[in-house]
Design an enzyme around this catalytic site. Sequence first.
Site, PDB file in Angstrom:
ATOM      1  N   ARG A 156       0.854  -1.183   0.000  1.00 41.54           N
ATOM      2  CA  ARG A 156       0.000   0.000   0.000  1.00 41.54           C
ATOM      3  C   ARG A 156       0.890   1.232   0.000  1.00 41.54           C
ATOM      4  O   ARG A 156       1.904   1.288   0.721  1.00 41.54           O
ATOM      5  CB  ARG A 156      -0.925   0.034   1.234  1.00 41.54           C
ATOM      6  CG  ARG A 156      -2.144  -0.878   1.156  1.00 41.54           C
ATOM      7  CD  ARG A 156      -3.150  -0.445   0.089  1.00 41.54           C
ATOM      8  NE  ARG A 156      -4.324  -1.302   0.054  1.00 41.54           N
ATOM      9  CZ  ARG A 156      -4.472  -2.385  -0.723  1.00 41.54           C
ATOM     10  NH1 ARG A 156      -3.511  -2.752  -1.530  1.00 41.54           N
ATOM     11  NH2 ARG A 156      -5.590  -3.089  -0.695  1.00 41.54           N
ATOM     12  N   GLU A 173      -2.549   7.429  -5.130  1.00 41.00           N
ATOM     13  CA  GLU A 173      -2.853   6.742  -6.401  1.00 41.00           C
ATOM     14  C   GLU A 173      -4.317   6.854  -6.818  1.00 41.00           C
ATOM     15  O   GLU A 173      -4.642   6.699  -8.004  1.00 41.00           O
ATOM     16  CB  GLU A 173      -2.467   5.257  -6.318  1.00 41.00           C
ATOM     17  CG  GLU A 173      -3.342   4.428  -5.383  1.00 41.00           C
ATOM     18  CD  GLU A 173      -2.953   2.949  -5.377  1.00 41.00           C
ATOM     19  OE1 GLU A 173      -1.756   2.653  -5.223  1.00 41.00           O
ATOM     20  OE2 GLU A 173      -3.865   2.110  -5.536  1.00 41.00           O
ATOM     21  N   HIS A 222      -0.782  -0.312  -9.831  1.00 41.90           N
ATOM     22  CA  HIS A 222      -1.579  -1.237  -9.013  1.00 41.90           C
ATOM     23  C   HIS A 222      -2.092  -2.419  -9.861  1.00 41.90           C
ATOM     24  O   HIS A 222      -3.298  -2.675  -9.921  1.00 41.90           O
ATOM     25  CB  HIS A 222      -2.750  -0.511  -8.331  1.00 41.90           C
ATOM     26  CG  HIS A 222      -3.134  -1.155  -7.033  1.00 41.90           C
ATOM     27  ND1 HIS A 222      -3.440  -0.448  -5.904  1.00 41.90           N
ATOM     28  CD2 HIS A 222      -3.251  -2.464  -6.681  1.00 41.90           C
ATOM     29  CE1 HIS A 222      -3.749  -1.276  -4.921  1.00 41.90           C
ATOM     30  NE2 HIS A 222      -3.636  -2.513  -5.372  1.00 41.90           N
ATOM     31  N   GLN A 223      -1.161  -3.100 -10.479  1.00 44.04           N
ATOM     32  CA  GLN A 223      -1.524  -4.222 -11.339  1.00 44.04           C
ATOM     33  C   GLN A 223      -1.005  -5.557 -10.808  1.00 44.04           C
ATOM     34  O   GLN A 223      -1.142  -6.588 -11.473  1.00 44.04           O
ATOM     35  CB  GLN A 223      -0.983  -4.014 -12.757  1.00 44.04           C
ATOM     36  CG  GLN A 223       0.550  -4.158 -12.873  1.00 44.04           C
ATOM     37  CD  GLN A 223       1.038  -4.126 -14.305  1.00 44.04           C
ATOM     38  OE1 GLN A 223       1.101  -3.061 -14.918  1.00 44.04           O
ATOM     39  NE2 GLN A 223       1.401  -5.268 -14.856  1.00 44.04           N
TER      40      GLN A 223
HETATM   41  P1  NAD Z   1      -1.734 -11.332   5.113  1.00 42.30           P
HETATM   42  O1  NAD Z   1      -2.759 -10.872   6.083  1.00 42.30           O
HETATM   43  O2  NAD Z   1      -1.665 -12.768   4.733  1.00 42.30           O
HETATM   44  O3  NAD Z   1      -0.271 -10.941   5.670  1.00 42.30           O
HETATM   45  C1  NAD Z   1       0.066  -9.679   6.172  1.00 42.30           C
HETATM   46  C2  NAD Z   1       1.197  -9.878   7.190  1.00 42.30           C
HETATM   47  O4  NAD Z   1       1.682  -8.584   7.589  1.00 42.30           O
HETATM   48  C3  NAD Z   1       0.742 -10.597   8.470  1.00 42.30           C
HETATM   49  O5  NAD Z   1       1.625 -11.662   8.748  1.00 42.30           O
HETATM   50  C4  NAD Z   1       0.806  -9.500   9.548  1.00 42.30           C
HETATM   51  O6  NAD Z   1       1.133 -10.008  10.820  1.00 42.30           O
HETATM   52  C5  NAD Z   1       1.931  -8.635   8.995  1.00 42.30           C
HETATM   53  N1  NAD Z   1       1.962  -7.278   9.530  1.00 42.30           N
HETATM   54  C6  NAD Z   1       0.934  -6.488   9.919  1.00 42.30           C
HETATM   55  N2  NAD Z   1       1.400  -5.283  10.336  1.00 42.30           N
HETATM   56  C7  NAD Z   1       2.744  -5.329  10.206  1.00 42.30           C
HETATM   57  C8  NAD Z   1       3.788  -4.393  10.456  1.00 42.30           C
HETATM   58  N3  NAD Z   1       3.526  -3.169  10.925  1.00 42.30           N
HETATM   59  N4  NAD Z   1       5.062  -4.787  10.225  1.00 42.30           N
HETATM   60  C9  NAD Z   1       5.345  -6.021   9.742  1.00 42.30           C
HETATM   61  N5  NAD Z   1       4.395  -6.946   9.488  1.00 42.30           N
HETATM   62  C10 NAD Z   1       3.110  -6.598   9.709  1.00 42.30           C
HETATM   63  O7  NAD Z   1      -1.906 -10.398   3.842  1.00 42.30           O
HETATM   64  P2  NAD Z   1      -1.443 -10.707   2.345  1.00 42.30           P
HETATM   65  O8  NAD Z   1      -2.522 -11.432   1.625  1.00 42.30           O
HETATM   66  O9  NAD Z   1      -0.067 -11.253   2.371  1.00 42.30           O
HETATM   67  O10 NAD Z   1      -1.453  -9.210   1.734  1.00 42.30           O
HETATM   68  C11 NAD Z   1      -0.526  -8.257   2.201  1.00 42.30           C
HETATM   69  C12 NAD Z   1      -0.889  -6.894   1.642  1.00 42.30           C
HETATM   70  O11 NAD Z   1      -0.642  -6.867   0.226  1.00 42.30           O
HETATM   71  C13 NAD Z   1      -2.380  -6.498   1.733  1.00 42.30           C
HETATM   72  O12 NAD Z   1      -2.697  -6.019   3.003  1.00 42.30           O
HETATM   73  C14 NAD Z   1      -2.501  -5.427   0.672  1.00 42.30           C
HETATM   74  O13 NAD Z   1      -2.196  -4.179   1.245  1.00 42.30           O
HETATM   75  C15 NAD Z   1      -1.403  -5.809  -0.325  1.00 42.30           C
HETATM   76  N6  NAD Z   1      -1.968  -6.254  -1.614  1.00 42.30           N
HETATM   77  C16 NAD Z   1      -1.596  -5.599  -2.747  1.00 42.30           C
HETATM   78  C17 NAD Z   1      -2.106  -6.001  -3.981  1.00 42.30           C
HETATM   79  C18 NAD Z   1      -1.685  -5.319  -5.271  1.00 42.30           C
HETATM   80  O14 NAD Z   1      -2.295  -5.575  -6.321  1.00 42.30           O
HETATM   81  N7  NAD Z   1      -0.667  -4.467  -5.290  1.00 42.30           N
HETATM   82  C19 NAD Z   1      -2.989  -7.065  -4.053  1.00 42.30           C
HETATM   83  C20 NAD Z   1      -3.330  -7.740  -2.873  1.00 42.30           C
HETATM   84  C21 NAD Z   1      -2.807  -7.323  -1.657  1.00 42.30           C
END
Ligand code: NAD
Length: 338
Positions: free
Chosen positions: A234, A263, A295-296
């Site tokens: 993000r 964005e 954001h792809q």
């Molecule tokens: P997830 O919930 O499986 O994993 C997130 C991890 O981050 C967890 O293990 C959590 O404990 C950890 N975490 C939380 N706060 C933290 C911090 N301050 N420092 C370190 N670790 C921390 O989530 P995921 O499915 O792996 O997705 C992760 C992120 O990817 C989503 O939250 C979203 O923001 C992003 N995302 C981006 C896209 C994209 O197209 N660019 C698509 C999907 C998800």
Amino acid sequence: MKVAVFSAVRYDREFLDAANAASGHQLDFFDVPLGAQSLALAAGHEVVCILPNDAADADTLAALAAGGCRLLALRSTGFNNVDLQAAARAAIKVVRVSAYSPYSVAEHAVALLLALDRKIPRAYNRVRDGNFSLDGLMGFDLHGKTVAVVGTGRIGRAFARIMVGFGCEVIGYDTHPVPDFETLGGRYAALAEIGARADVVSLHCPLTPDNHHIINAESLGRLKRGALLINTSRGGLVDTEAVIAALKSGHLGGLGIDVYEQEAALFFHDLSGTIITDDLFERLLTFPNVIVTGHQAFFTREAITTICATTIASIDDFEAGNPLANEIPIPPTVPTGV
Ligand code: NAD
């Protein structure tokens, strides 16, 4: 059920229509984002379906409820754009797609890393221009380098697994460490060690009120000189002004981002014929060692298929009065996570 689908583009129609074939909900597609200007379109729809850049704040949710909305279905994992307390007050349940393809995002992070390291965009343009000079295109072997994964959830672990396969030393930081990360070959480390040793830092944690601008002037200053930063998570995790300063000084060796804090005004729109007024974003684009995608990272056939199938399944369950497997629980006091 009547479903208002906001921020809908061609592939949303195609994949949601396919997923909905057996369910037969009335899907009304709107190509505009959800917001004050477009709220009227949602009137009379029991379900409103949105993306991360559609703002579901307290006023919007109250207006949606007044228009008959009872379910907000997010076509995303992250939900930092939804005021969950306000949704509860408006008696609107909120569902998301809690998991689709972690590989889609992890593989895109690897693509950004490789493109940055091996200078693929510059090489591509040179060759098309008949310039076969290699000057300025030297990269480094990822094999043997230290890669830090911040957030070792589903996507972070999928990324770590690929990096282990490349022969990297993978270190991680997570507020809630999990044994799986160590099983796949990673090792948890303190933030100080990540700063001192990482050649690459890749962000995979959600945006929460606690980690806004976790990458700032101070944390960038602690990074090893020349390290690369990858952000597919993000935009709000990164202080863009501080990153620009670190790129200008040469302390940060390169930046690969799929997300950007401002964005919402840019991504998912064709602005090629307009003047972009976001000067920070435009400054980023001037660096030869910055790669930006809009954001792809999630955008693979497998991921979109799962996102649409899960969204329709949630609407089916809501209509049938079944438990909602992907409902986002309302936090008691703390606001949103992602
Ligand atoms: P997830 O919930 O499986 O994993 C997130 C991890 O981050 C967890 O293990 C959590 O404990 C950890 N975490 C939380 N706060 C933290 C911090 N301050 N420092 C370190 N670790 C921390 O989530 P995921 O499915 O792996 O997705 C992760 C992120 O990817 C989503 O939250 C979203 O923001 C992003 N995302 C981006 C896209 C994209 O197209 N660019 C698509 C999907 C998800």
